[in-house]
Motif scaffolding. Structure first.
Motif, PDB file in Angstrom:
ATOM      1  N   LEU A  69       1.628   5.517  -7.314  1.00  0.00           N
ATOM      2  CA  LEU A  69       0.337   5.618  -7.999  1.00  0.00           C
ATOM      3  C   LEU A  69      -0.681   6.259  -7.057  1.00  0.00           C
ATOM      4  CD1 LEU A  69       0.404   2.083  -9.652  1.00  0.00           C
ATOM      5  CD2 LEU A  69       0.300   4.247 -10.910  1.00  0.00           C
ATOM      6  N   PRO A  70      -0.440   7.505  -6.671  1.00  0.00           N
ATOM      7  CA  PRO A  70      -1.314   8.142  -5.674  1.00  0.00           C
ATOM      8  C   PRO A  70      -2.749   8.343  -6.139  1.00  0.00           C
ATOM      9  CG  PRO A  70       0.174   9.747  -6.673  1.00  0.00           C
ATOM     10  CD  PRO A  70       0.624   8.398  -7.144  1.00  0.00           C
ATOM     11  N   GLN A  71      -2.999   8.233  -7.456  1.00  0.00           N
ATOM     12  CA  GLN A  71      -4.365   8.416  -7.954  1.00  0.00           C
ATOM     13  C   GLN A  71      -5.245   7.203  -7.663  1.00  0.00           C
ATOM     14  OE1 GLN A  71      -1.575   7.952  -9.847  1.00  0.00           O
ATOM     15  NE2 GLN A  71      -1.606   9.294 -11.657  1.00  0.00           N
ATOM     16  N   TRP A  72      -4.639   6.059  -7.447  1.00  0.00           N
ATOM     17  CA  TRP A  72      -5.414   4.842  -7.222  1.00  0.00           C
ATOM     18  C   TRP A  72      -5.977   4.835  -5.800  1.00  0.00           C
ATOM     19  CZ3 TRP A  72      -2.734  -0.107  -9.535  1.00  0.00           C
ATOM     20  CH2 TRP A  72      -2.481   0.105 -10.896  1.00  0.00           C
ATOM     21  N   ARG A  73      -7.169   4.270  -5.659  1.00  0.00           N
ATOM     22  CA  ARG A  73      -7.775   4.093  -4.341  1.00  0.00           C
ATOM     23  C   ARG A  73      -7.595   2.639  -3.915  1.00  0.00           C
ATOM     24  NH1 ARG A  73     -13.805   5.935  -4.202  1.00  0.00           N
ATOM     25  NH2 ARG A  73     -13.515   5.031  -2.133  1.00  0.00           N
ATOM     26  N   VAL A  74      -6.849   2.423  -2.832  1.00  0.00           N
ATOM     27  CA  VAL A  74      -6.515   1.064  -2.386  1.00  0.00           C
ATOM     28  C   VAL A  74      -6.774   0.969  -0.880  1.00  0.00           C
ATOM     29  CG1 VAL A  74      -4.814  -0.782  -2.468  1.00  0.00           C
ATOM     30  CG2 VAL A  74      -4.698   1.075  -4.143  1.00  0.00           C
ATOM     31  N   PRO A  75      -7.987   0.607  -0.465  1.00  0.00           N
ATOM     32  CA  PRO A  75      -8.287   0.524   0.972  1.00  0.00           C
ATOM     33  C   PRO A  75      -7.471  -0.557   1.665  1.00  0.00           C
ATOM     34  CG  PRO A  75     -10.300   0.559  -0.350  1.00  0.00           C
ATOM     35  CD  PRO A  75      -9.173   0.342  -1.291  1.00  0.00           C
ATOM     36  N   ALA A  76      -7.162  -0.304   2.937  1.00  0.00           N
ATOM     37  CA  ALA A  76      -6.472  -1.297   3.758  1.00  0.00           C
ATOM     38  C   ALA A  76      -7.434  -2.425   4.119  1.00  0.00           C
ATOM     39  CB  ALA A  76      -5.938  -0.652   5.027  1.00  0.00           C
TER      40      ALA A  76
ATOM     41  N   ALA B 123      -8.061  -2.656  -5.783  1.00  0.00           N
ATOM     42  CA  ALA B 123      -7.643  -1.316  -6.185  1.00  0.00           C
ATOM     43  C   ALA B 123      -8.583  -0.743  -7.233  1.00  0.00           C
ATOM     44  CB  ALA B 123      -6.221  -1.366  -6.741  1.00  0.00           C
ATOM     45  N   ARG B 124      -9.011   0.485  -7.000  1.00  0.00           N
ATOM     46  CA  ARG B 124      -9.907   1.166  -7.950  1.00  0.00           C
ATOM     47  C   ARG B 124      -9.099   2.143  -8.793  1.00  0.00           C
ATOM     48  NH1 ARG B 124     -15.891   3.504  -6.670  1.00  0.00           N
ATOM     49  NH2 ARG B 124     -16.418   4.079  -8.823  1.00  0.00           N
ATOM     50  N   LEU B 125      -9.192   1.975 -10.099  1.00  0.00           N
ATOM     51  CA  LEU B 125      -8.499   2.863 -11.020  1.00  0.00           C
ATOM     52  C   LEU B 125      -9.264   4.179 -11.120  1.00  0.00           C
ATOM     53  CD1 LEU B 125      -7.753   0.316 -13.901  1.00  0.00           C
ATOM     54  CD2 LEU B 125      -6.331   0.853 -11.902  1.00  0.00           C
ATOM     55  N   PRO B 126      -8.565   5.298 -11.249  1.00  0.00           N
ATOM     56  CA  PRO B 126      -9.272   6.581 -11.345  1.00  0.00           C
ATOM     57  C   PRO B 126     -10.028   6.749 -12.650  1.00  0.00           C
ATOM     58  CG  PRO B 126      -6.904   6.886 -11.619  1.00  0.00           C
ATOM     59  CD  PRO B 126      -7.098   5.465 -11.195  1.00  0.00           C
ATOM     60  N   HIS B 127      -9.601   6.078 -13.688  1.00  0.00           N
ATOM     61  CA  HIS B 127     -10.299   6.069 -14.973  1.00  0.00           C
ATOM     62  C   HIS B 127      -9.785   4.891 -15.782  1.00  0.00           C
ATOM     63  CE1 HIS B 127      -7.197   9.352 -14.880  1.00  0.00           C
ATOM     64  NE2 HIS B 127      -6.637   8.536 -15.740  1.00  0.00           N
TER      65      HIS B 127
ATOM     66  N   ARG C 106       0.833  -1.211   0.000  1.00  0.00           N
ATOM     67  CA  ARG C 106       0.000   0.000   0.000  1.00  0.00           C
ATOM     68  C   ARG C 106       0.866   1.259   0.000  1.00  0.00           C
ATOM     69  NH1 ARG C 106      -3.245   1.488   3.883  1.00  0.00           N
ATOM     70  NH2 ARG C 106      -4.682   2.523   2.444  1.00  0.00           N
ATOM     71  N   ALA C 107       1.976   1.233   0.735  1.00  0.00           N
ATOM     72  CA  ALA C 107       2.856   2.398   0.763  1.00  0.00           C
ATOM     73  C   ALA C 107       3.476   2.658  -0.605  1.00  0.00           C
ATOM     74  CB  ALA C 107       3.955   2.198   1.817  1.00  0.00           C
ATOM     75  N   GLU C 108       3.912   1.596  -1.281  1.00  0.00           N
ATOM     76  CA  GLU C 108       4.481   1.758  -2.620  1.00  0.00           C
ATOM     77  C   GLU C 108       3.435   2.262  -3.612  1.00  0.00           C
ATOM     78  OE1 GLU C 108       7.674   1.427  -3.868  1.00  0.00           O
ATOM     79  OE2 GLU C 108       8.129   1.485  -1.722  1.00  0.00           O
ATOM     80  N   LEU C 109       2.223   1.743  -3.515  1.00  0.00           N
ATOM     81  CA  LEU C 109       1.157   2.219  -4.400  1.00  0.00           C
ATOM     82  C   LEU C 109       0.844   3.688  -4.134  1.00  0.00           C
ATOM     83  CD1 LEU C 109      -1.193  -0.900  -4.228  1.00  0.00           C
ATOM     84  CD2 LEU C 109      -0.006  -0.080  -6.277  1.00  0.00           C
TER      85      LEU C 109
ATOM     86  N   GLY D 215     -21.055  -8.450 -14.578  1.00  0.00           N
ATOM     87  CA  GLY D 215     -20.331  -7.652 -15.560  1.00  0.00           C
ATOM     88  C   GLY D 215     -19.877  -6.313 -15.037  1.00  0.00           C
ATOM     89  N   GLY D 216     -20.016  -6.078 -13.727  1.00  0.00           N
ATOM     90  CA  GLY D 216     -19.564  -4.824 -13.135  1.00  0.00           C
ATOM     91  C   GLY D 216     -18.112  -4.902 -12.705  1.00  0.00           C
ATOM     92  N   SER D 217     -17.723  -4.005 -11.799  1.00  0.00           N
ATOM     93  CA  SER D 217     -16.359  -3.945 -11.242  1.00  0.00           C
ATOM     94  C   SER D 217     -15.298  -3.717 -12.307  1.00  0.00           C
ATOM     95  CB  SER D 217     -16.041  -5.224 -10.450  1.00  0.00           C
ATOM     96  OG  SER D 217     -16.992  -5.449  -9.433  1.00  0.00           O
ATOM     97  N   GLN D 218     -15.686  -3.115 -13.423  1.00  0.00           N
ATOM     98  CA  GLN D 218     -14.731  -2.913 -14.513  1.00  0.00           C
ATOM     99  C   GLN D 218     -13.610  -1.953 -14.143  1.00  0.00           C
ATOM    100  OE1 GLN D 218     -14.659  -4.504 -17.389  1.00  0.00           O
ATOM    101  NE2 GLN D 218     -16.529  -5.685 -17.026  1.00  0.00           N
ATOM    102  N   GLU D 219     -13.848  -1.086 -13.171  1.00  0.00           N
ATOM    103  CA  GLU D 219     -12.854  -0.075 -12.812  1.00  0.00           C
ATOM    104  C   GLU D 219     -11.876  -0.572 -11.754  1.00  0.00           C
ATOM    105  OE1 GLU D 219     -16.506   0.893 -10.220  1.00  0.00           O
ATOM    106  OE2 GLU D 219     -15.972  -0.239 -12.024  1.00  0.00           O
ATOM    107  N   PHE D 220     -11.940  -1.857 -11.415  1.00  0.00           N
ATOM    108  CA  PHE D 220     -11.091  -2.405 -10.362  1.00  0.00           C
ATOM    109  C   PHE D 220     -10.072  -3.403 -10.913  1.00  0.00           C
ATOM    110  CE2 PHE D 220     -14.873  -1.070  -8.080  1.00  0.00           C
ATOM    111  CZ  PHE D 220     -14.366  -0.548  -6.897  1.00  0.00           C
TER     112      PHE D 220
END
Length: 478
Positions: free
Chosen positions: A384-391, A400-404, A377-380, A431-436
């Motif tokens: 890659l600070p734009q990514w959302r990666v909950p602990a 991990a959720r991509l910003p786009h 998580r620290a390296e991400l 068919g969801g979760s495409q942004e992850f």
């Protein structure tokens, strides 16, 4: 491919129970997954194939749409229907599906596998267990090793494990399997009829989705934790045959279902007499100071628990189990005997030696697992600070959720840059979760650092813009 050739490959696709479109989708799915219909193969138009198979056009349309949602085929107005993925000239590879298996084949490159989560080295405790097992094997006489239900001492050790966790269990309530995946396959075979409804979380473990699809199940999704299960099963005419949940350290999100939610879920399943599979393969992988509630089986009689040593001990230790009511275990043992008269006897003897120490082993490795989680998580966050990666509080994966952009196309870019990750769409039956994307933190810190560096380079090359081409093939992963 012409309709006549496809019909020949389909064989007796309609020989089964359930809606024709699901039976057809199941057979086409197998042809795609086994490489009989490689990526890029054009499929016949709806009307043409319907005439060849002597069914209504609606059957073909519904089957194609089912496979389109799963990402196995692509339908475009004006250009027809094709198997997902670019066409490949010349001889195809030895295997095209599932991609997970392809990634594990010997390779000349240095791809870092963050798509396949399991310990990569056996612990010293396993070697000691095998040494004790070998001494026992030298004294075996009059035993062929054919035990469809499993080695009796190991069944007893599994029963003791559940009893220690607050779920009194008898060895006759346990059947041993060759890993957790075989357990899911057996349960799908026992409970799923073609066209029958199975309630699953979105997202969830893709191996379970494949096991249910293999038996032409109709997968209906609910949020993680099967939120909404009670109201869903009360809907007239829509009774599910089976439910599937990962209650502890959910794969891929890391969610842990609270005690109250477990009690309500198990009670609802029991009241409706619906079998509810609780996948506990990751249940013992809590971080220090993080306890999980009692197993779901403590709250309901229809809960069927699945466990395995491949995540907590070593991926190469193919020993799993199912804990359920005695009639269910007897049925599963009969089904297993059709395909397999028993698992590796020596591995089961070693597992019986090891299982009483499982909690200690997991506690001893918990701090290292948390350190790897924190390091990734620290390296991400740094690269890659734009990514959302909950602990998370345990398990092996980050969601991990991509910003786009989208996970399907980015994972292809990442693979070209030397790191394999899992696109979220393959873990979502709707068919969801495409942004992850899913990442695991089982590797050494140095490997994780290099993996994130490659991901950052891939993200820069990707630009975050979604690929408008065809998505890559679905990935079966662990």
């Amino acid at each position: 491919m012409g309709p006549a050739e496809l019909a020949d490959r389909l064989g007796r696709w309609s020989a089964g129970r359930g809606p024709l479109y699901l039976l057809l989708a199941a057979r086409l799915r197998r042809l795609v997954d086994e490489g009989e219909l490689p990526p890029g193969t054009p499929l016949p138009p709806d009307r043409t194939l319907a005439a060849t198979l002597a069914v209504g056009r609606g059957t073909i349309v519904a089957a194609y749409e089912q496979l389109s949602v799963e990402g196995r085929i692509v339908r475009r107005r004006g250009s027809g229907t094709r198997v997902a993925g670019p066409s490949r000239p010349g001889p195809r590879e030895a295997t095209t599906a599932p991609v997970f298996l392809h990634l594990l084949e010997p390779r000349d490159d240095d791809v870092i596998l963050l798509a396949c989560a399991a310990p990569t080295s056996p612990p010293p405790m396993l070697q000691s267990a095998y040494e004790r097992a070998l001494s026992q094997l030298s004294a075996v006489e009059g035993d062929m090793g054919y035990h469809p239900s499993g080695h009796w001492p190991l069944r007893g050790a599994v029963a003791d494990l559940y009893t220690r966790r607050g779920v009194p269990t008898d060895p006759e309530q346990v059947v041993i399997t060759n890993g957790g995946q075989q357990a899911l396959s057996l349960l799908a075979r026992a409970f799923v009829q073609p066209g029958g409804t199975v309630l699953v979380e979105a997202p969830t473990y893709p191996g379970a989705l494949e096991a249910f699809r293999e038996h032409a199940a109709s997968l209906h999704t609910l949020p993680v934790g099967l939120d909404g299960f009670e109201s869903r099963i009360r809907t007239p005419g829509r009774r599910p045959e089976l439910g599937y949940v990962i209650s502890s350290h959910h794969n891929p999100t890391g969610n842990v279902l609270p005690s109250l939610a477990r009690r309500r879920l198990a009670a609802a399943a029991a009241d409706a007499d619906i079998p509810l599979i609780d996948d506990e393969v990751l249940a013992h992988l809590s971080f220090p100071g993080q306890d999980v509630p009692p197993p779901l089986a403590a709250f309901g009689r229809t809960v069927i628990s699945v466990g395995s040593l491949s995540k907590s001990v070593w991926g190469g230790l193919r020993v799993g189990w199912i804990r359920a009511a005695r009639p269910v275990i007897s049925r599963l043992a009969r089904l297993r005997a059709v395909h397999d008269l028993g698992g590796d006897f020596s591995a089961q003897v070693a597992a019986a030696e090891l299982l009483p120490q499982l909690e200690t082993l997991c506690q001893d490795t918990a701090a290292d697992r948390q350190a790897s989680h924190d390091h990734l998580r620290a390296e991400l966050a740094r690269q890659l600070p734009q990514w959302r990666v909950p602990a998370v509080t345990g398990g092996q994966t980050l969601w991990a959720r991509l910003p786009h952009g989208d996970g399907d196309s980015f994972t292809q870019t990442a693979l070209r840059h030397g790191v394999a990750v899992l696109p979220g769409g393959g873990l979502d039956a709707a068919g969801g979760s495409q942004e992850f994307i899913r990442l695991h933190f089982c590797a050494a810190p140095g490997t994780l650092t290099e993996a994130v560096h490659r991901l950052a380079t891939a993200w820069h090359a990707y630009g975050g813009e979604p690929d408008r081409g065809t998505p890559g093939p679905r990935v079966m992963a662990v």
